[in-house]
Design an enzyme around this catalytic site. Structure first.
Site, PDB file in Angstrom:
ATOM      1  N   SER A   4       0.725  -0.694  -0.479  1.00  0.00           N
ATOM      2  CA  SER A   4      -0.151  -0.018  -0.388  1.00  0.00           C
ATOM      3  C   SER A   4       0.636   0.672   0.178  1.00  0.00           C
ATOM      4  O   SER A   4       1.807   1.412  -1.265  1.00  0.00           O
ATOM      5  CB  SER A   4      -0.662  -0.075   0.944  1.00  0.00           C
ATOM      6  OG  SER A   4      -1.788   0.659   1.402  1.00  0.00           O
TER       7      SER A   4
ATOM      8  N   LYS B  50     -21.810  17.350   6.934  1.00  0.00           N
ATOM      9  CA  LYS B  50     -20.893  17.579   8.247  1.00  0.00           C
ATOM     10  C   LYS B  50     -20.609  16.060   8.760  1.00  0.00           C
ATOM     11  O   LYS B  50     -20.229  15.946   9.851  1.00  0.00           O
ATOM     12  CB  LYS B  50     -21.365  19.266   8.982  1.00  0.00           C
ATOM     13  CG  LYS B  50     -20.629  19.563  10.384  1.00  0.00           C
ATOM     14  CD  LYS B  50     -18.917  19.528   9.135  1.00  0.00           C
ATOM     15  CE  LYS B  50     -18.520  19.654  10.261  1.00  0.00           C
ATOM     16  NZ  LYS B  50     -16.699  20.094   9.427  1.00  0.00           N
TER      17      LYS B  50
END
Length: 203
Positions: free
Chosen positions: A88, A140
């Site tokens: 990764s 949010k």
């Protein structure tokens, strides 16, 4: 001189926690060591010794970009050496080197991006606990574990994941000139490879 710079453990842009206090920030440490190597005219090559499963997207990208800048500035050989694992974000950093070496038994690849979502809203309902977020905008509280995972939340996060993935594919494409971008995409499905397998497919 040959400068050897280690990349160990999970790649996060924050100080590591240790038993008796806080440790080093691996991103800052990497950048500082490359700065020193760049300033030292006696450094004729750099080895990036990687033993990392990856980590944060931004942290890995900072280290990769800094390695590219070093190569452009100094034009000395830069070698990535994958020991146990370079997967990764660890593999992303390796792609910034001229050459990547690995043990046959090394674990590498894992080219992709993951954002793990979870929700405990159902459990809270069963316990009779109600939560309510007061926000300045409808997204949010995106991916809050206190509410059910909505389809809109998933779509927004998927766009971010897709963008990060395309960036990662571009990094591997640039770092492995023997592969074209479509070949990289076929290899970049998140799977890991042994060092032997990675060599065979051109990674």
């Amino acid at each position: 001189k040959i400068a050897v710079i280690d990349v160990d453990g999970i790649i996060l842009n924050m100080r590591s926690s240790e038993l008796f206090g806080t440790g080093e920030n691996p991103v800052n440490l990497f950048v500082e060591k490359l700065d020193r190597a760049e300033a030292d005219s006696n450094v004729k090559a750099v080895v990036i010794r990687i033993n990392s499963p990856g980590g944060g997207v931004a942290a890995s990208d900072i280290m990769y970009q800094r390695l590219l800048r070093f190569r452009l500035a100094r034009k000395v050989p830069v070698v990535a050496s994958i020991t146990d694992i370079g997967a990764s974000g660890g593999y992303m950093i390796a792609c910034g080197a001229d050459t990547i070496y690995a043990m046959p038994s090394s674990i590498t690849g894992s080219i992709g991006v993951i954002v793990q979502l979870f929700s405990i809203a159902g459990t809270l309902d069963k316990l009779g606990i109600e939560t309510k977020a007061v926000t300045s905008g409808r997204f949010k509280d995106i991916a809050s574990p206190l509410k059910p995972i909505s389809e809109q939340d998933q779509k927004l996060i998927q766009k971010i994941v897709d963008e990060y993935y395309e960036d990662f594919v571009a990094v591997v494409d640039a770092g492995r000139p023997n592969l074209n971008v479509e070949q990289v995409r076929q290899l970049a499905d998140g799977r890991v490879y042994t060092g032997e397998q990675a060599k065979a497919v051109g990674l």
